[in-house]
Design a protein around this motif. Structure first.
Motif, PDB file in Angstrom:
ATOM      1  N   ASP A   1      -4.513  -3.083  -5.303  1.00 26.15           N
ATOM      2  CA  ASP A   1      -3.732  -3.285  -4.079  1.00 26.15           C
ATOM      3  C   ASP A   1      -4.408  -4.407  -3.302  1.00 26.15           C
ATOM      4  N   THR A   2      -3.641  -5.408  -2.918  1.00 26.48           N
ATOM      5  CA  THR A   2      -4.251  -6.580  -2.269  1.00 26.48           C
ATOM      6  C   THR A   2      -3.773  -6.708  -0.817  1.00 26.48           C
TER       7      THR A   2
ATOM      8  N   ASP B   1      -5.698   2.308   2.027  1.00 27.68           N
ATOM      9  CA  ASP B   1      -6.303   1.634   3.180  1.00 27.68           C
ATOM     10  C   ASP B   1      -7.394   2.542   3.727  1.00 27.68           C
TER      11      ASP B   1
ATOM     12  N   THR C   1       0.830  -1.204   0.000  1.00 26.74           N
ATOM     13  CA  THR C   1       0.000   0.000   0.000  1.00 26.74           C
ATOM     14  C   THR C   1       0.868   1.260   0.000  1.00 26.74           C
TER      15      THR C   1
ATOM     16  N   THR D   1      -4.086  -3.998   5.190  1.00 24.96           N
ATOM     17  CA  THR D   1      -5.118  -3.980   4.160  1.00 24.96           C
ATOM     18  C   THR D   1      -6.023  -5.186   4.377  1.00 24.96           C
TER      19      THR D   1
END
Ligand SMILES: Nc1nc2c(ncn2[C@@H]2O[C@H](COP(=O)(O)OP(=O)(O)OP(=O)(O)O)[C@@H](O)[C@H]2O)c(=O)[nH]1
Ligand SMILES: [Mg+2]
Length: 608
Positions: free
Chosen positions: A79-80, A49, A24, A60
């Motif tokens: 974004d994971t 986030d 992130t 996250t």
């Protein structure tokens, strides 16, 4: 032969890694350097986030889309989360991507979730760019880590082309990426260029009509349900009529009432969207993740998104305590059910099972942390509910019971390794690999049932004085390894309703660890502490000191109770046994026996 054309104006990438390796934060830097923020603008850290719980916990939880522009090319970024319990989010995110950026911490190296996410990208045949991140760390060992990454690729059966992966060194937090360690650079240009050069542009078949795979859902007060996903073929225009093919292969008609695409962190309305782009489409309410939206004339479903099966289940019920309805505004089973169904729509890794009892639900997911996050979210929304102990999901095969098994990676001081091994062996863990580097730290690998790990992390941290690192990776199902007690202590249970007083709690302290402070409401069957011995004991936490004509009861200034560590939701669900539950309200976390009445409990256990 099918003719595939590539839309060179777009790249779709997922950023994947083990938890905390800097995904992130890297997206922040990509935003800054692609000119998304005007110079001098103060922006928060880890801007993607955006959920309250993500900001509070610094992790996250849900995969999210955004985009940046570089040299006229739009890069859609997903974004994971890196925490294993949210692995379903990674699988969902990869369904939108043509490639992945694999971040690896330059000191920690590849960890279990690095393996999980890399394996998933290989299964999808996606191109991977490796970024060895945080090379500014004092303990960074980037060259060694690069070797470890090669080993991981080999271990996952990478072919020659995959083994030839492009890699960069980076300090995500400072927005720096470079090809060699010696090179001087102060920006991420090389990362952007590598994405453009190495990640294939989305391909599509120009002969095929519009097809979009729904990979995420959103909701807007003005537009209603939003279907989010990638256009695999064809174009869509505002006002087009389409159909949505659901899991029952029914064709639900829809008219596109709005089309939006990602522009930085925001959405931008467009009249038309191109093949390969990730769009947010409104115009259909009854849509689920995995559905295909396509034209009426050529309705062809795409392959639905599949994610790994859930491994744990948890019971959710209405709040049955005598204090129910006092602190939350949503208490009815119908509302809880509605909320849980909503969760399964958005969260691909969560499943809901109804039971014969209308007030009881079984929720399945990937881990107790994922469950804790769901419960925490619900209590913030005003729900009251009770939950049981997380249980692993067993399977049966030709007369044998199978249970989920994990690989557990432990890294701790050699001094603590003895106690760790002892605890793990009681829990049916088997040591499979051990490296003692002779410098005081031990790295070990265990094969262990998933059920053994529920609630173990806290104990591990205590046993290693907070210095141990443990990581797990789901390995598969194996024959059941036998029973062992989940907790070696009993509970101190209140025998009546009232308010706790210092005098009573103080005198209970020698019996175990007390969970409540004076003045808290209590009820019969409520667990007010952990008993030192393996059995439960009943106690009266509201017992006042006998009145004398000298002093009034409860005003004994000499009594000072020991400090109480506030009960968090995670600790509570890990603590309880099968015959116990956690009562969750927006204000309180209380523990109680499933059967509140002492008399009924005694009868049930055949005592008396
Ligand atoms: N030293 C150093 N720390 C960094 C760097 N990039 C990120 N961090 C720190 O690493 C921590 C985790 O960063 P995140 O960006 O939240 O990591 P993440 O991979 O998104 O974490 P999850 O989404 O929870 O898996 C934060 O404290 C960051 O400040 C870096 O380049 N160098
Ligand atoms: Mg993150």
């Amino acid at each position: 032969m099918k003719k595939i054309i590539r839309n060179e104006k777009i790249r779709n990438i997922a950023i994947i890694a083990h938890v905390d390796h800097g995904k992130t934060t890297l997206v922040d830097a990509m935003f800054r350097q692609s000119g998304l923020f005007r110079p001098g603008l103060e922006v928060d850290e880890r801007i993607m986030d955006s959920m309250d719980l993500e900001r509070e916990r610094g992790i996250t939880i849900a995969a999210k889309n955004c985009s940046v522009k570089w040299n006229g090319v739009k890069i859609n970024i997903i974004d994971t989360p890196g925490h294993a319990d949210f692995g379903g989010e990674v699988e969902r995110a990869l369904s939108m991507a043509d490639g992945a950026i694999l971040l690896v911490d330059a000191s920690e190296g590849p960890l279990p979730q690095t393996r999980f996410v890399l394996k998933k990208t290989f299964e999808k045949g996606l191109k991977v760019v490796v970024v060895i991140n945080k090379i500014d760390r004092k303990d960074a060992r980037p060259e060694q880590i690069l070797d470890e990454i090669y080993d991981l690729f080999i271990d996952l059966d990478a072919d020659d082309e995959q083994l030839d992966f492009p890699y960069l060194y980076a300090i995500g937090r400072q927005g720096i990426a470079k090809k060699t360690l010696a090179e001087k650079r102060d920006d991420l240009h090389l990362l952007f260029e590598t994405i453009l050069n190495e990640i294939p542009a989305p391909g599509y078949d120009p002969e095929e009509p519009f097809q979009m795979l729904v990979s995420d859902l959103g909701y807007s007060d003005y537009l209603g349900r939003l279907a989010i996903g990638r256009i695999f073929n064809g174009k869509a225009e505002f006002h087009d009529t389409m159909v949505c093919i659901n899991d029952k292969v029914e064709h639900l008609p829809l008219k596109i009432s709005k089309l939006q695409v990602y522009d930085g962190m925001n959405l931008k309305e467009v009249d038309a969207a191109e093949p390969g782009d990730i769009v947010v489409l409104s115009g259909i309410e009854d849509v689920k993740i995995g559905d295909t939206i396509c034209t009426r004339e050529y309705p062809k479903p795409l392959k639905r998104i599949t994610v790994d099966e859930p491994t744990i289940s948890m019971e959710f019920t209405i709040n049955t305590s005598p204090l129910s309805g006092k602190e939350g505004k949503i208490v009815q089973s119908a509302k809880i059910r509605e909320r849980l169904i909503k969760e399964t729509l958005k969260n691909v890794a969560v499943r809901l099972e109804q039971t014969e009892d209308r007030e009881r639900f079984i929720v399945k997911g990937r881990g107790e942390f994922q469950m804790a996050i769901l419960i925490e979210t619900m209590r913030r929304e005003g729900f009251e509910l009770s939950v049981g102990r997380p249980k692993v999901i067993y399977k049966h095969s030709i007369g044998t019971m199978l249970e989920p098994i994990e690989k557990l990676f432990v890294d701790c001081d050699a001094d603590f390794f003895g106690v760790v091994t002892e605890k793990l062996s009681i829990r049916k863990g088997r040591l499979t690999h051990l490296v003692n580097n002779g410098r005081g730290r031990v790295r070990a690998e265990f094969s262990i049932p998933s059920r053994s790990l529920i609630g173990y992390r806290d104990e591990f941290l205590t046993d290693t004085k907070g210095t141990g690192i443990m990581n797990t990776l789901f390995e598969g199902y194996e024959a059941f390894r036998g029973y062992f007690p989940t907790r070696f202590t009993g509970s101190i249970v209140s025998d009546r309703q009232g308010n706790s007083v210092a005098y009573a709690l103080y005198h209970l302290e020698p019996r175990g660890r007390i969970f409540i402070v004076p003045g808290e409401p209590v009820y019969e069957g409520m667990i007010i502490g952990e008993h030192n011995k393996a059995v439960d004991i009943s106690a009266n936490p509201s017992k006042e000191k006998k009145l004398t004509n000298i002093r009034a009861a409860g005003k004994d200034e000499s009594i000072v109770c020991s400090p109480v560590k506030p009960m968090t939701l995670e600790r509570a669900i890990n603590f309880i046994k099968d015959d116990e539950m956690v009562e969750v309200t927006p204000q309180s976390i209380r523990l109680h026996k499933r059967v509140l009445s002492l008399k009924k409990r005694k009868n049930k256990n055949g005592v008396n």
